[in-house]
Design a protein around this motif. Sequence first.
Motif, short mmCIF file in Angstrom:
data_model
loop_
_atom_site.label_atom_id
_atom_site.label_comp_id
_atom_site.label_asym_id
_atom_site.label_seq_id
_atom_site.Cartn_x
_atom_site.Cartn_y
_atom_site.Cartn_z
N SER A 32 0.84 -1.19 0.00
CA SER A 32 0.00 0.00 0.00
C SER A 32 0.88 1.24 0.00
CB SER A 32 -0.88 0.01 1.23
OG SER A 32 -0.12 0.31 2.37
N LYS A 33 0.25 2.36 -0.33
CA LYS A 33 1.00 3.60 -0.35
C LYS A 33 1.59 3.90 1.02
CE LYS A 33 0.60 8.28 -2.07
NZ LYS A 33 -0.33 9.32 -2.56
N GLY A 34 0.80 3.63 2.04
CA GLY A 34 1.28 3.83 3.39
C GLY A 34 2.52 3.01 3.67
N GLY A 35 2.48 1.76 3.22
CA GLY A 35 3.62 0.88 3.42
C GLY A 35 4.86 1.37 2.70
N LEU A 36 4.65 1.87 1.49
CA LEU A 36 5.79 2.40 0.73
C LEU A 36 6.41 3.56 1.47
CD1 LEU A 36 5.69 3.26 -3.09
CD2 LEU A 36 7.25 4.25 -1.47
N LEU A 37 5.54 4.48 1.90
CA LEU A 37 6.05 5.68 2.56
C LEU A 37 6.62 5.36 3.94
CD1 LEU A 37 3.37 8.10 1.28
CD2 LEU A 37 5.82 8.36 0.97
N TYR A 38 6.28 4.19 4.44
CA TYR A 38 6.91 3.78 5.69
C TYR A 38 8.38 3.44 5.43
CZ TYR A 38 7.95 1.18 9.92
OH TYR A 38 8.52 0.75 11.07
N ASN A 39 8.62 2.74 4.32
CA ASN A 39 9.99 2.35 3.97
C ASN A 39 10.80 3.51 3.38
OD1 ASN A 39 10.36 -0.79 4.25
ND2 ASN A 39 8.29 -0.45 3.51
N PHE A 40 10.14 4.29 2.54
CA PHE A 40 10.81 5.44 1.93
C PHE A 40 9.95 6.67 2.18
CE2 PHE A 40 12.01 1.68 -0.48
CZ PHE A 40 13.39 1.77 -0.51
N PRO A 41 10.29 7.42 3.20
CA PRO A 41 9.42 8.51 3.64
C PRO A 41 9.20 9.58 2.57
CG PRO A 41 11.53 8.58 4.76
CD PRO A 41 11.49 7.29 4.03
N THR A 42 10.01 9.58 1.53
CA THR A 42 9.83 10.56 0.46
C THR A 42 10.27 9.96 -0.86
OG1 THR A 42 10.39 12.77 -0.27
CG2 THR A 42 12.08 11.56 0.84
N LYS A 43 9.82 10.55 -1.92
CA LYS A 43 10.19 10.04 -3.24
C LYS A 43 11.70 10.16 -3.46
CE LYS A 43 8.63 10.02 -8.00
NZ LYS A 43 7.88 10.71 -9.06
N ALA A 44 12.26 11.22 -2.95
CA ALA A 44 13.71 11.41 -3.07
C ALA A 44 14.47 10.27 -2.42
CB ALA A 44 14.10 12.75 -2.45
N LYS A 45 13.96 9.82 -1.27
CA LYS A 45 14.62 8.71 -0.58
C LYS A 45 14.54 7.43 -1.41
CE LYS A 45 15.73 10.64 3.44
NZ LYS A 45 17.12 10.71 3.93
N LEU A 46 13.42 7.30 -2.10
CA LEU A 46 13.28 6.13 -2.97
C LEU A 46 14.31 6.16 -4.09
CD1 LEU A 46 11.74 3.61 -3.97
CD2 LEU A 46 10.16 5.15 -5.13
N MET A 47 14.46 7.31 -4.70
CA MET A 47 15.45 7.45 -5.76
C MET A 47 16.86 7.16 -5.23
SD MET A 47 13.62 8.20 -8.30
CE MET A 47 12.14 9.01 -8.84
N GLN A 48 17.12 7.72 -4.09
CA GLN A 48 18.42 7.50 -3.46
C GLN A 48 18.65 6.01 -3.22
OE1 GLN A 48 18.85 10.01 0.01
NE2 GLN A 48 20.50 8.71 0.83
N GLY A 49 17.61 5.34 -2.75
CA GLY A 49 17.71 3.90 -2.54
C GLY A 49 17.99 3.15 -3.82
N LEU A 50 17.37 3.61 -4.89
CA LEU A 50 17.58 3.00 -6.21
C LEU A 50 19.05 3.12 -6.61
CD1 LEU A 50 15.22 1.65 -7.49
CD2 LEU A 50 14.31 3.92 -7.96
N VAL A 51 19.58 4.32 -6.43
CA VAL A 51 20.98 4.56 -6.81
C VAL A 51 21.92 3.70 -5.97
CG1 VAL A 51 22.82 6.27 -6.81
CG2 VAL A 51 20.57 6.91 -7.63
N GLU A 52 21.70 3.70 -4.67
CA GLU A 52 22.58 2.94 -3.79
C GLU A 52 22.53 1.45 -4.10
OE1 GLU A 52 21.22 4.16 0.02
OE2 GLU A 52 22.22 6.11 -0.08
N ASN A 53 21.33 0.97 -4.33
CA ASN A 53 21.15 -0.43 -4.68
C ASN A 53 21.91 -0.79 -5.96
OD1 ASN A 53 19.65 -2.80 -3.81
ND2 ASN A 53 18.60 -2.64 -5.79
N TYR A 54 21.75 0.10 -6.94
CA TYR A 54 22.40 -0.10 -8.23
C TYR A 54 23.91 -0.16 -8.09
CZ TYR A 54 24.11 1.28 -12.87
OH TYR A 54 24.79 1.36 -14.05
N LEU A 55 24.45 0.80 -7.34
CA LEU A 55 25.89 0.87 -7.15
C LEU A 55 26.42 -0.34 -6.37
CD1 LEU A 55 26.70 3.21 -8.68
CD2 LEU A 55 26.74 4.62 -6.62
#
Lengths: 177, 177
Positions: free
Chosen positions: B40-63
Motif C-alpha cells: 500500500s502507499k502507506g507501506g511504501l512511505l513507511y519504507n521510503f518517507p519521500t520520493k527522493a529517498k526512494l530514488m536514493q535507494g535505487l541509486v545505492e542499490n544499483y551501485l
Amino acid sequence: MRAPRANSREKILAAAADVAREAGPGSLSLEAVASRAGVSKGGLLYNFPTKAKLMQGLVENYLRDFQKALEARTAEARHESALSAYIKLSADDCERPKPSASWIFSAIAEDPDFLAPIKAFKHQLLERLKEETSDLGSLLICFLAIEGLRSMNLFDSDVLSEDEHKLLVASLLKIAG
Amino acid sequence: MRAPRANSREKILAAAADVAREAGPGSLSLEAVASRAGVSKGGLLYNFPTKAKLMQGLVENYLRDFQKALEARTAEARHESALSAYIKLSADDCERPKPSASWIFSAIAEDPDFLAPIKAFKHQLLERLKEETSDLGSLLICFLAIEGLRSMNLFDSDVLSEDEHKLLVASLLKIAG
DNA sequence: CTTACTGTACCGGCTGGACGGTCTTGTCAA
DNA sequence: TTGACAAGACCGTCCAGCCGGTACAGTAAG
C-alpha cells in the motif's frame, strides 16, 4: 506593444533547452518555457499545440543542427575521413561543459519513443561510416567511444580531465587513421 | 493476507525499476510503485518517507550490485586485468536488451544531483584502472567505449547488431591487452 | 478613403486531473 | 505492547490543455 519579429518558434525552442539545462529536466513546464521565451502560454500553445509537439520540435531541431554541423565539417576538410570529422565535431561539442541537451531527459519522461528519430539518425550515420572504412573493429571502437563522450557530456559528468579528453581524441584520431 | 516475511524494501526497489522500464520513466509515481510491489502507499512511505529517498535507494542499490558484480568478476579470473573484467562484465550487462535502469531518467527529472554518487563511482573506477595500466590512451578509449555501450543500452538503442557487439568487445579486449 | 470582413498570432484566466505527502484507523505477529 | 505494515481518505500544488478574448494585417467592396 506586440513583438515585431514573429519567429516565436525558435525562441520557444531555445527557451525550452535553456529551462531544461538551468532548472533541470523535471522543471520543463509549458509555463516555464513560455515565460522564458517572453511569450504567453497561449502563444506557446499556438506554436506547439501540445507538449509532445514541443518535444518533437526539439528533437527535429537538434537533428537538423547536428546534420548541418556534420556536413560543414566533412565539407571543409576533404582530405580526411568522415569519421575523423565526426570525432573532431564531437570533441568540440563535448569540450565546453554545457549539457546543452538535457531536454532529452524531459522528452524521455514524456515518452521514450521521442528518441526514435535520434536512434535512426545514429544508425544511419554508422552505416555511412561503415562504407568508408575497411577496419570495422576500429570504427566501432571510435563510434562507441564518441557515444560515451557524448553521454558523459549529457549527464554533465566530468570524469575526464581536460588533458585526458585531449589524449582520448588524439588516440581516437590515430585509430581512425 | 499479509506478506509473510518478505523485505518490502527490496520488493519496492525492484517494483520501481519495473515500472520505469515498462511504463516509462515519466510514469514512476508512488502509487504505481506501491501497486506494483504489492504494497500500500502507506507501506511504501513507511519504507521510503519521500520520493527522493526512494530514488536514493535505487541509486545505492544499483551501485552496490554493480560493485559486487565487478568484484566477483575480477576475483574469479586473477590472471586477467581489471579492465578486461570490466569490459566483459559490461558486455554481458548490455547484451540482453533490457534497459533495466531507466529509473535513472526518473531520478534525473526529480533532481540531477541524484547521479552524483554514480559519477563519483565512475571516477573512482577510472582511477583504479589507471593504476593498472601504462597506456593511458588505450584505457581511455576502452573506458569511453564501454560508457558508450552502456548509454546505448540505457537508451534502449539497438544501433549495433549482435555480430558488431561481439566484434567490438573482442577489439576492446585486444586493445586492453 | 473608409468600412467591413477575415485570418493570423498571441494573451491569460480557468479547470480538471494527477501526484506527493499526511493522517487516521486497523491488523497481526512476536 | 510494539513494530511493521495495510488501506485509503484527504489536502495542497502543479500543470497540460482549453477557451474566450485582443491586436493587427490584409483586402476588397462601396
